[in-house]
Design a protein around this motif. Structure first.
Motif, PDB file in Angstrom:
ATOM      1  N   ASP A  32       0.818  -1.211   0.000  1.00 23.88           N
ATOM      2  CA  ASP A  32       0.000   0.000   0.000  1.00 23.88           C
ATOM      3  C   ASP A  32       0.854   1.265   0.000  1.00 23.88           C
ATOM      4  O   ASP A  32       0.381   2.347   0.362  1.00 23.88           O
ATOM      5  CB  ASP A  32      -0.951   0.017   1.199  1.00 23.88           C
ATOM      6  CG  ASP A  32      -0.218  -0.012   2.539  1.00 23.88           C
ATOM      7  OD1 ASP A  32       1.018  -0.178   2.543  1.00 23.88           O
ATOM      8  OD2 ASP A  32      -0.890   0.140   3.572  1.00 23.88           O
ATOM      9  N   TYR A  33       2.106   1.159  -0.427  1.00 25.93           N
ATOM     10  CA  TYR A  33       2.986   2.332  -0.463  1.00 25.93           C
ATOM     11  C   TYR A  33       2.422   3.412  -1.374  1.00 25.93           C
ATOM     12  O   TYR A  33       1.939   3.141  -2.477  1.00 25.93           O
ATOM     13  CB  TYR A  33       4.383   1.948  -0.953  1.00 25.93           C
ATOM     14  CG  TYR A  33       5.300   3.137  -1.140  1.00 25.93           C
ATOM     15  CD1 TYR A  33       5.978   3.683  -0.061  1.00 25.93           C
ATOM     16  CD2 TYR A  33       5.434   3.747  -2.391  1.00 25.93           C
ATOM     17  CE1 TYR A  33       6.808   4.786  -0.213  1.00 25.93           C
ATOM     18  CE2 TYR A  33       6.257   4.852  -2.559  1.00 25.93           C
ATOM     19  CZ  TYR A  33       6.933   5.368  -1.463  1.00 25.93           C
ATOM     20  OH  TYR A  33       7.729   6.469  -1.617  1.00 25.93           O
ATOM     21  N   GLU A  34       2.516   4.659  -0.910  1.00 26.65           N
ATOM     22  CA  GLU A  34       2.288   5.836  -1.739  1.00 26.65           C
ATOM     23  C   GLU A  34       3.368   6.845  -1.393  1.00 26.65           C
ATOM     24  O   GLU A  34       3.647   7.095  -0.218  1.00 26.65           O
ATOM     25  CB  GLU A  34       0.930   6.490  -1.447  1.00 26.65           C
ATOM     26  CG  GLU A  34      -0.267   5.774  -1.979  1.00 26.65           C
ATOM     27  CD  GLU A  34      -1.543   6.602  -1.796  1.00 26.65           C
ATOM     28  OE1 GLU A  34      -1.433   7.845  -1.648  1.00 26.65           O
ATOM     29  OE2 GLU A  34      -2.616   6.002  -1.793  1.00 26.65           O
ATOM     30  N   GLN A  36       5.876  10.424  -3.134  1.00 26.00           N
ATOM     31  CA  GLN A  36       6.273  11.349  -4.196  1.00 26.00           C
ATOM     32  C   GLN A  36       7.690  11.843  -3.916  1.00 26.00           C
ATOM     33  O   GLN A  36       8.077  12.010  -2.753  1.00 26.00           O
ATOM     34  CB  GLN A  36       5.356  12.580  -4.246  1.00 26.00           C
ATOM     35  CG  GLN A  36       3.886  12.307  -4.439  1.00 26.00           C
ATOM     36  CD  GLN A  36       3.059  13.555  -4.109  1.00 26.00           C
ATOM     37  OE1 GLN A  36       3.377  14.298  -3.174  1.00 26.00           O
ATOM     38  NE2 GLN A  36       2.012  13.783  -4.868  1.00 26.00           N
ATOM     39  N   TRP A  50       6.429   9.713  -8.711  1.00 22.29           N
ATOM     40  CA  TRP A  50       5.442   9.261  -7.720  1.00 22.29           C
ATOM     41  C   TRP A  50       5.111   7.797  -7.966  1.00 22.29           C
ATOM     42  O   TRP A  50       5.358   7.257  -9.039  1.00 22.29           O
ATOM     43  CB  TRP A  50       4.188  10.135  -7.761  1.00 22.29           C
ATOM     44  CG  TRP A  50       3.439  10.132  -9.068  1.00 22.29           C
ATOM     45  CD1 TRP A  50       2.442   9.294  -9.462  1.00 22.29           C
ATOM     46  CD2 TRP A  50       3.667  11.027 -10.167  1.00 22.29           C
ATOM     47  NE1 TRP A  50       2.018   9.613 -10.731  1.00 22.29           N
ATOM     48  CE2 TRP A  50       2.741  10.674 -11.169  1.00 22.29           C
ATOM     49  CE3 TRP A  50       4.541  12.104 -10.382  1.00 22.29           C
ATOM     50  CZ2 TRP A  50       2.681  11.357 -12.389  1.00 22.29           C
ATOM     51  CZ3 TRP A  50       4.475  12.774 -11.595  1.00 22.29           C
ATOM     52  CH2 TRP A  50       3.559  12.403 -12.587  1.00 22.29           C
ATOM     53  N   GLY A  52       2.233   4.508  -6.396  1.00 22.03           N
ATOM     54  CA  GLY A  52       1.173   4.067  -5.501  1.00 22.03           C
ATOM     55  C   GLY A  52      -0.182   4.134  -6.163  1.00 22.03           C
ATOM     56  O   GLY A  52      -0.406   4.910  -7.104  1.00 22.03           O
ATOM     57  N   VAL A  55      -2.371   7.590  -6.526  1.00 23.54           N
ATOM     58  CA  VAL A  55      -1.575   8.787  -6.284  1.00 23.54           C
ATOM     59  C   VAL A  55      -1.147   9.404  -7.615  1.00 23.54           C
ATOM     60  O   VAL A  55      -0.935   8.698  -8.610  1.00 23.54           O
ATOM     61  CB  VAL A  55      -0.339   8.465  -5.420  1.00 23.54           C
ATOM     62  CG1 VAL A  55       0.621   7.541  -6.133  1.00 23.54           C
ATOM     63  CG2 VAL A  55       0.391   9.737  -5.009  1.00 23.54           C
ATOM     64  N   SER A  59      -1.262  14.876  -5.899  1.00 20.46           N
ATOM     65  CA  SER A  59      -1.856  14.446  -4.627  1.00 20.46           C
ATOM     66  C   SER A  59      -1.257  15.248  -3.477  1.00 20.46           C
ATOM     67  O   SER A  59      -0.083  15.644  -3.519  1.00 20.46           O
ATOM     68  CB  SER A  59      -1.606  12.954  -4.405  1.00 20.46           C
ATOM     69  OG  SER A  59      -2.265  12.179  -5.390  1.00 20.46           O
ATOM     70  N   TYR A  61      -0.600  15.696   0.810  1.00 24.70           N
ATOM     71  CA  TYR A  61      -0.388  14.942   2.034  1.00 24.70           C
ATOM     72  C   TYR A  61      -0.190  15.895   3.213  1.00 24.70           C
ATOM     73  O   TYR A  61       0.326  17.011   3.050  1.00 24.70           O
ATOM     74  CB  TYR A  61       0.857  14.051   1.911  1.00 24.70           C
ATOM     75  CG  TYR A  61       0.736  13.003   0.841  1.00 24.70           C
ATOM     76  CD1 TYR A  61       0.256  11.731   1.148  1.00 24.70           C
ATOM     77  CD2 TYR A  61       1.067  13.275  -0.479  1.00 24.70           C
ATOM     78  CE1 TYR A  61       0.119  10.763   0.164  1.00 24.70           C
ATOM     79  CE2 TYR A  61       0.936  12.316  -1.470  1.00 24.70           C
ATOM     80  CZ  TYR A  61       0.457  11.066  -1.142  1.00 24.70           C
ATOM     81  OH  TYR A  61       0.310  10.109  -2.115  1.00 24.70           O
ATOM     82  N   ARG A 204      -4.800  13.029   0.702  1.00 29.94           N
ATOM     83  CA  ARG A 204      -4.724  11.594   0.992  1.00 29.94           C
ATOM     84  C   ARG A 204      -4.568  11.432   2.498  1.00 29.94           C
ATOM     85  O   ARG A 204      -3.595  11.898   3.094  1.00 29.94           O
ATOM     86  CB  ARG A 204      -3.528  10.959   0.274  1.00 29.94           C
ATOM     87  CG  ARG A 204      -3.471  11.235  -1.223  1.00 29.94           C
ATOM     88  CD  ARG A 204      -4.570  10.538  -1.972  1.00 29.94           C
ATOM     89  NE  ARG A 204      -4.282   9.094  -2.087  1.00 29.94           N
ATOM     90  CZ  ARG A 204      -5.166   8.197  -2.495  1.00 29.94           C
ATOM     91  NH1 ARG A 204      -6.406   8.557  -2.783  1.00 29.94           N
ATOM     92  NH2 ARG A 204      -4.818   6.938  -2.589  1.00 29.94           N
ATOM     93  N   ARG A 358       5.115  10.859   1.809  1.00 30.08           N
ATOM     94  CA  ARG A 358       4.613   9.490   1.814  1.00 30.08           C
ATOM     95  C   ARG A 358       3.322   9.472   2.610  1.00 30.08           C
ATOM     96  O   ARG A 358       3.105  10.311   3.489  1.00 30.08           O
ATOM     97  CB  ARG A 358       5.624   8.510   2.393  1.00 30.08           C
ATOM     98  CG  ARG A 358       6.139   8.850   3.765  1.00 30.08           C
ATOM     99  CD  ARG A 358       7.123   7.804   4.255  1.00 30.08           C
ATOM    100  NE  ARG A 358       6.442   6.588   4.662  1.00 30.08           N
ATOM    101  CZ  ARG A 358       7.006   5.383   4.695  1.00 30.08           C
ATOM    102  NH1 ARG A 358       8.266   5.239   4.314  1.00 30.08           N
ATOM    103  NH2 ARG A 358       6.337   4.325   5.102  1.00 30.08           N
ATOM    104  N   ARG A 359       2.474   8.503   2.304  1.00 27.53           N
ATOM    105  CA  ARG A 359       1.164   8.465   2.947  1.00 27.53           C
ATOM    106  C   ARG A 359       1.206   7.782   4.302  1.00 27.53           C
ATOM    107  O   ARG A 359       0.581   8.235   5.248  1.00 27.53           O
ATOM    108  CB  ARG A 359       0.156   7.746   2.043  1.00 27.53           C
ATOM    109  CG  ARG A 359      -1.277   7.813   2.586  1.00 27.53           C
ATOM    110  CD  ARG A 359      -2.257   7.166   1.647  1.00 27.53           C
ATOM    111  NE  ARG A 359      -3.634   7.435   2.045  1.00 27.53           N
ATOM    112  CZ  ARG A 359      -4.686   6.889   1.472  1.00 27.53           C
ATOM    113  NH1 ARG A 359      -4.533   6.066   0.444  1.00 27.53           N
ATOM    114  NH2 ARG A 359      -5.903   7.182   1.896  1.00 27.53           N
TER     115      ARG A 359
END
Length: 385
Positions: A32-34, A36, A50, A52, A55, A59, A61, A204, A358-359
């Motif tokens: 589930d990595y997201e 940039q 980027w 994910g 994303v 996006s 964050y 996100r 990162r998310r």
């Protein structure tokens, strides 16, 4: 490890190895990595990547304490203008600050995390944490937790409010208003201190990351007490203890953009702000002149941080990035990390501006470990030849 997450975006010629390093990071992460990654060299965007599900480069964050970089760019601009003077007492701008033995503290020491004013005895509510003026009002009457100027410790959730109150008293404008007018809007930056409702669909939500057994064992070996300096600084001691991982998920925080940890950005926004700080962009000169940049980057507090209980280095409002995180950077590199793994900085000697988002919250907080690899790859490419 991730299964088939594709890295998207572009890199300039000579920065292909950065894309490869980012792809390697993504491949080693969870499914589930997201994230940039963006970088500028001498004002030119050279990395824009980027990865994910769902994303994009646009996006947004929560960037936690990377917000402090924007807050203290405002302070630097006002010092450069002559509106603020670093060696004046805080009380020159904010007379009420003198309560409980704080009257001798200078603005310079305040910005260097030396005030001893890391939180409030009884903690803050969520509504207070979202409102810098409410934090400042509470802290004006607060007794410091060490003699001001005698030591330093990370003012995690309050330094932006303290700086912001000085800005408001000196200009009649909030720090967020000055930032919007002088930095964000002129450069069209996706780095917001107060996210407009129209941009909410791009946000996100942060996902927490639980510690591994080894990490938990390390924490348990040296526990922080419920009323320790760390607990007070992160507002875990009051009736409404703060869930740091979920803080940007609160619309109230995103809407008001508290200047310590309430910013919302993309990697493009982070890198773009630092590029504007140190480089000519779109025909505009750098936001900061060389002497202002050098003064704010100069290390003012170094050694044992009473809150972090570790070696740290701070300039004026900024982390001394080369000493704290990346020794391969040039002297005078400055920036700020964020608790969910975000990192942003400028290396003026290389003309480099860097932003990473990162998310998933990167336990236990601060710049995620992969920043070391990614920043090194960017720096190598920027300084090659």
């Amino acid at each position: 490890m991730t299964q088939g997450i594709t890295v998207q975006g572009t890199v300039a010629e000579g920065f292909e190895a950065v894309r490869e390093e980012f792809a390697a990071v993504v491949a080693e992460e969870r499914d589930d990595y997201e994230g940039q990654l963006c970088a500028h060299v001498h004002g030119r965007r050279v990395v824009d990547l980027w990865a994910g599900a769902e994303v994009t480069g646009d996006s947004l964050y929560g960037v936690y304490s990377a917000t402090k970089g924007a807050a203290h760019l405002v302070a630097a601009l006002l010092v450069q203008d002559g509106t603020l003077e670093l060696d004046r007492k805080v009380t020159y701008y904010w007379p009420e600050f003198a309560a409980e033995g704080k009257g001798a503290l200078t603005l310079r020491d305040l910005l260097a995390h030396r005030a001893g004013l890391i939180g409030a005895d009884t903690g803050f509510t969520l509504a207070e944490l979202a409102d810098d003026r409410m934090i400042a009002e509470r802290l004006a009457d607060q007794r410091p937790f060490w003699r001001p100027g005698a030591a330093f410790g990370y003012h995690a959730l309050v330094i932006g409010a303290l700086t912001g109150e000085v800005v408001r008293r000196a200009t009649g404008r909030t720090l967020q208003e000055v930032y919007e007018e002088r930095v964000r809007a002129p450069y069209g930056l996706d780095f917001h201190l107060g996210l407009p409702a129209a941009h909410e669909p791009r946000f996100r939500t942060v996902r927490p990351m639980l510690p591994t057994p080894a990490q938990q064992a390390e924490l348990d070996a040296v526990p922080a007490g419920p009323h320790s300096l760390a607990a007070i600084a992160y507002n875990r001691h009051g009736e409404e203890p703060t869930d740091l991982a979920g803080l940007p998920n609160e619309r109230l925080i995103r809407e008001k953009g508290p200047a310590s940890a309430g910013g919302v950005a993309s990697a493009r926004g982070l890198a773009g702000m630092y590029a504007a700080m140190i480089s000519e962009r779109d025909g505009r000169p750098p936001l900061l002149k060389g002497d202002t940049l050098a003064e704010f980057a100069q290390i003012h507090s170094v050694g044992y941080d009473l809150v972090a209980r570790a070696h740290k280095s701070y300039g004026l409002g900024f982390q001394a990035t080369a000493d704290t995180w990346h020794p391969f950077l040039g002297a005078g590199a400055l920036g700020h990390s964020g608790a969910n793994g975000v990192q942003s900085f400028a290396d003026p000697r290389a003309g480099l501006a860097y932003g990473y988002t990162r998310r998933r919250f990167a336990f236990p907080g601060g710049a995620a470990p992969e920043n070391g690899r990614l920043a090194a790859a960017v720096h190598r490419a920027a300084t090659a030849g």
